[in-house]
Design a protein around this motif. Structure first.
Motif, PDB file in Angstrom:
ATOM      1  N   ALA A  35       0.893  -1.167   0.006  1.00  0.00           N
ATOM      2  CA  ALA A  35       0.038   0.007   0.058  1.00  0.00           C
ATOM      3  C   ALA A  35       1.051   1.238   0.178  1.00  0.00           C
ATOM      4  O   ALA A  35       0.694   2.321  -0.589  1.00  0.00           O
ATOM      5  N   LYS A  79       2.201   1.703  -3.265  1.00  0.00           N
ATOM      6  CA  LYS A  79       0.990   2.416  -4.112  1.00  0.00           C
ATOM      7  C   LYS A  79       1.163   4.148  -3.956  1.00  0.00           C
ATOM      8  O   LYS A  79       0.922   4.813  -4.887  1.00  0.00           O
ATOM      9  N   VAL A  80       1.096   4.400  -2.906  1.00  0.00           N
ATOM     10  CA  VAL A  80       0.975   5.666  -2.444  1.00  0.00           C
ATOM     11  C   VAL A  80       2.407   6.755  -2.795  1.00  0.00           C
ATOM     12  O   VAL A  80       2.183   7.598  -3.453  1.00  0.00           O
ATOM     13  N   LEU A 110       2.203   7.440  -6.144  1.00  0.00           N
ATOM     14  CA  LEU A 110       1.323   8.509  -6.684  1.00  0.00           C
ATOM     15  C   LEU A 110       1.679   9.785  -5.857  1.00  0.00           C
ATOM     16  O   LEU A 110       0.908  10.618  -5.583  1.00  0.00           O
ATOM     17  N   ARG A 114       0.585  13.291  -7.212  1.00  0.00           N
ATOM     18  CA  ARG A 114      -0.810  13.832  -6.870  1.00  0.00           C
ATOM     19  C   ARG A 114      -1.037  14.314  -5.574  1.00  0.00           C
ATOM     20  O   ARG A 114      -1.709  15.249  -5.492  1.00  0.00           O
ATOM     21  N   GLN A 115      -0.171  13.804  -4.699  1.00  0.00           N
ATOM     22  CA  GLN A 115      -0.502  14.112  -3.320  1.00  0.00           C
ATOM     23  C   GLN A 115       0.235  15.414  -3.070  1.00  0.00           C
ATOM     24  O   GLN A 115      -0.264  16.373  -2.484  1.00  0.00           O
ATOM     25  N   LEU A 119      -1.948  18.041  -4.259  1.00  0.00           N
ATOM     26  CA  LEU A 119      -3.218  18.224  -3.582  1.00  0.00           C
ATOM     27  C   LEU A 119      -2.647  19.005  -2.256  1.00  0.00           C
ATOM     28  O   LEU A 119      -3.253  20.071  -1.891  1.00  0.00           O
ATOM     29  N   PHE A 120      -1.366  18.733  -1.701  1.00  0.00           N
ATOM     30  CA  PHE A 120      -0.856  19.645  -0.699  1.00  0.00           C
ATOM     31  C   PHE A 120      -0.652  21.009  -1.080  1.00  0.00           C
ATOM     32  O   PHE A 120      -0.843  21.910  -0.552  1.00  0.00           O
ATOM     33  N   ILE A 164      -3.812   3.662   4.809  1.00  0.00           N
ATOM     34  CA  ILE A 164      -2.998   3.902   3.420  1.00  0.00           C
ATOM     35  C   ILE A 164      -3.645   3.353   2.299  1.00  0.00           C
ATOM     36  O   ILE A 164      -3.548   3.925   1.143  1.00  0.00           O
ATOM     37  N   GLU A 165      -4.390   2.277   2.568  1.00  0.00           N
ATOM     38  CA  GLU A 165      -4.997   1.723   1.498  1.00  0.00           C
ATOM     39  C   GLU A 165      -6.355   2.823   0.721  1.00  0.00           C
ATOM     40  O   GLU A 165      -6.211   3.048  -0.205  1.00  0.00           O
ATOM     41  N   LYS A 180      -6.219   5.875   1.329  1.00  0.00           N
ATOM     42  CA  LYS A 180      -5.643   7.180   0.732  1.00  0.00           C
ATOM     43  C   LYS A 180      -5.184   6.649  -0.651  1.00  0.00           C
ATOM     44  O   LYS A 180      -5.262   7.669  -1.686  1.00  0.00           O
ATOM     45  N   ALA A 181      -4.444   5.493  -0.882  1.00  0.00           N
ATOM     46  CA  ALA A 181      -4.053   5.037  -2.214  1.00  0.00           C
ATOM     47  C   ALA A 181      -5.184   5.052  -3.115  1.00  0.00           C
ATOM     48  O   ALA A 181      -5.002   5.645  -4.236  1.00  0.00           O
ATOM     49  N   LEU A 207      -6.224   8.554  -4.142  1.00  0.00           N
ATOM     50  CA  LEU A 207      -5.317   9.300  -4.847  1.00  0.00           C
ATOM     51  C   LEU A 207      -5.508   8.783  -6.470  1.00  0.00           C
ATOM     52  O   LEU A 207      -5.406   9.613  -7.331  1.00  0.00           O
ATOM     53  N   PRO A 251      -2.261  12.352   6.339  1.00  0.00           N
ATOM     54  CA  PRO A 251      -3.485  12.454   6.030  1.00  0.00           C
ATOM     55  C   PRO A 251      -3.793  13.251   4.785  1.00  0.00           C
ATOM     56  O   PRO A 251      -2.967  14.063   4.459  1.00  0.00           O
ATOM     57  N   LEU A 252      -4.613  12.674   3.703  1.00  0.00           N
ATOM     58  CA  LEU A 252      -4.782  13.304   2.523  1.00  0.00           C
ATOM     59  C   LEU A 252      -5.541  14.643   2.709  1.00  0.00           C
ATOM     60  O   LEU A 252      -6.911  14.480   3.163  1.00  0.00           O
TER      61      LEU A 252
END
Lengths: 184, 232
Positions: free
Chosen positions: A69, A72-73, A76, A79-80, A83-84, B58-59, B61-62, B65, B188-189
């Motif tokens: 997981a 995956k983040v 990406l 993209r994060q 957004l920030f 996190i899952e 969040k992914a 995204l 956190p997103l």
């Protein structure tokens, strides 16, 4: 050997043998209990070890899923980051954009209060003071204008003090006046 | 001590030796195996729960995204950075103020750079002079504060002559650096609120405002040129 005859109990076994037998029985009991305790300890140890092994396996599986997981983040992260940045920018933009500053609001207020017949020679508006230089055609207009500055209905509670800096009368009915206005 | 002596010793004292051995063995197992492993079991249960919660967040969040489109986000960031840039853009602000002047029916006279004002955000000062009609000043002020930059009016100095007014404005143009930390993996997103989405639409759709027509005192009369009937 006990012989019970007419209520008389005779034990023909030697005393040492009886003592020895009692000791053996006692030891046998103790041995049973001891073995039971050892077996219980072994059982508990095995149980705890087995649970730990199961738990470690579970945690390893969760860790693997977590790493996936996080991967995956990380993939990406652009993209994060976008957004920030957006959130950071919009927080300030929404605070200011389209919202008039105090100085603009004060100018608009003066524009509404000062009649069109009054000639403005100078206006200076900063954060804490307003200075006006005006030429007013007659006394009634002057009075109405000053009332407008003072009245809460017309000044929208934006003015706390109005003071006359200078007042002079022209050749006709007109007045030249300088005002100092303190906004709230 | 030989074997028979050992056996004799054991037989004589087995009633003490056996319980002692059982007790010591049990104590050994409890102290070195059962207790530590039980403590680890309880501790790791908590660790396992935390890991599971972390994995869940996190899952989620992914997944969130993945729903975003990178091109769309990049474009929105461009809109936001255009209005609130990361650095001072002197050339840009001159263009913006010129456009504001044209839109509002004013002439931009002078332009000079000043120092920072204390308005709570990073900014640089600009002094400008506009000349135009007094009746259009509210339009000018509104155009400035709705322009393609965040501009605050700090001081208005107006002087009026026969036909036009001259407006000296002290402005603060805001800029700001990007945050140092752009979000770690488990941060956190950020969620955009409805107001922020509407603001983004507004920034995207910000179209040039219609040019204000300056009222002229004399009407323009068109005089026809040439012959009325060119075939005569």
């Amino acid at each position: 050997m006990n012989i019970l005859k007419h209520g008389i109990s005779i034990n023909l076994l030697p005393a040492d043998f009886l003592t020895e037998q009692a000791k053996r029985a006692k030891f046998y009991k103790m041995q049973t209990i001891g073995v039971g305790i050892i077996l219980l300890m072994v059982f508990l140890s095995s149980l705890v070890v087995a649970l730990r092994i199961l738990q470690s396996n579970n945690i390893s599986q969760i860790q693997v899923k977590l790493d996936q997981a996080e991967g995956k983040v990380l993939a990406l992260k652009e993209r994060q980051a976008s957004l920030f940045v957006l959130k950071n920018r919009l927080a300030i933009i929404s605070q200011y954009l389209g919202k008039p500053s105090k100085q603009s609001s004060l100018y608009n207020l003066l524009d509404n209060i000062i009649p069109s017949s009054v000639t403005i020679s100078s206006v200076v508006i900063d954060g804490s003071n307003i200075s006006l230089g005006l030429a007013v055609p007659d006394a009634q207009i002057l009075e109405d204008m000053l009332t407008g500055f003072i009245s809460k209905e017309t000044n929208k509670d934006m003015i706390s003090e109005v003071s006359v800096g200078g007042l002079s009368k022209g050749r006709g009915d007109d007045f030249r006046i300088t005002l100092k206005i303190t906004p709230k | 001590m030989n074997r028979s002596q050992a056996l004799n010793f054991y037989s004589k004292y087995k009633i003490f030796i056996f319980p002692a051995v059982v007790t010591l063995s049990s104590l050994f197992l409890i102290v070195f195996l059962i207790l530590p492993e039980t403590v680890k079991l309880v501790t790791n249960q908590r660790v396992g729960s935390e890991l599971l919660n972390k994995f869940s967040s996190i899952e989620v969040k992914a997944q969130k995204l993945e729903e975003y489109n990178q091109e769309d986000l990049s474009q929105k960031v461009q809109y936001a950075l255009r209005v609130y840039p990361t650095e001072k853009d002197y050339e840009g602000i001159l263009g913006v103020l010129q456009a504001v002047a044209v839109r509002s029916g004013f002439n931009l006279g002078s332009f000079s750079l000043q120092g920072e004002s204390q308005i709570g955000s990073q900014n640089y000062g600009v002094s400008v002079t506009f000349s135009g009609l007094k009746s259009l000043i509210p339009t000018l002020l509104s155009s400035i504060e709705n322009a393609d930059r965040i501009i605050r009016v700090n001081k208005i100095d107006l002087s009026e002559n026969a036909q036009q007014v001259e407006l000296d404005l002290a402005l603060s143009v805001l800029y700001g650096q990007l945050p140092g930390e752009l979000g770690s993996v488990d941060a956190p997103l950020p969620q955009l609120s409805q107001e922020e989405d509407e603001l983004l639409v507004k920034l995207a759709v910000s179209q040039p405002q219609p040019v204000v027509e300056i009222p002229t005192e004399e009407p323009i009369i068109e005089v026809p040129r040439g012959k009325i009937n060119p075939f005569e």
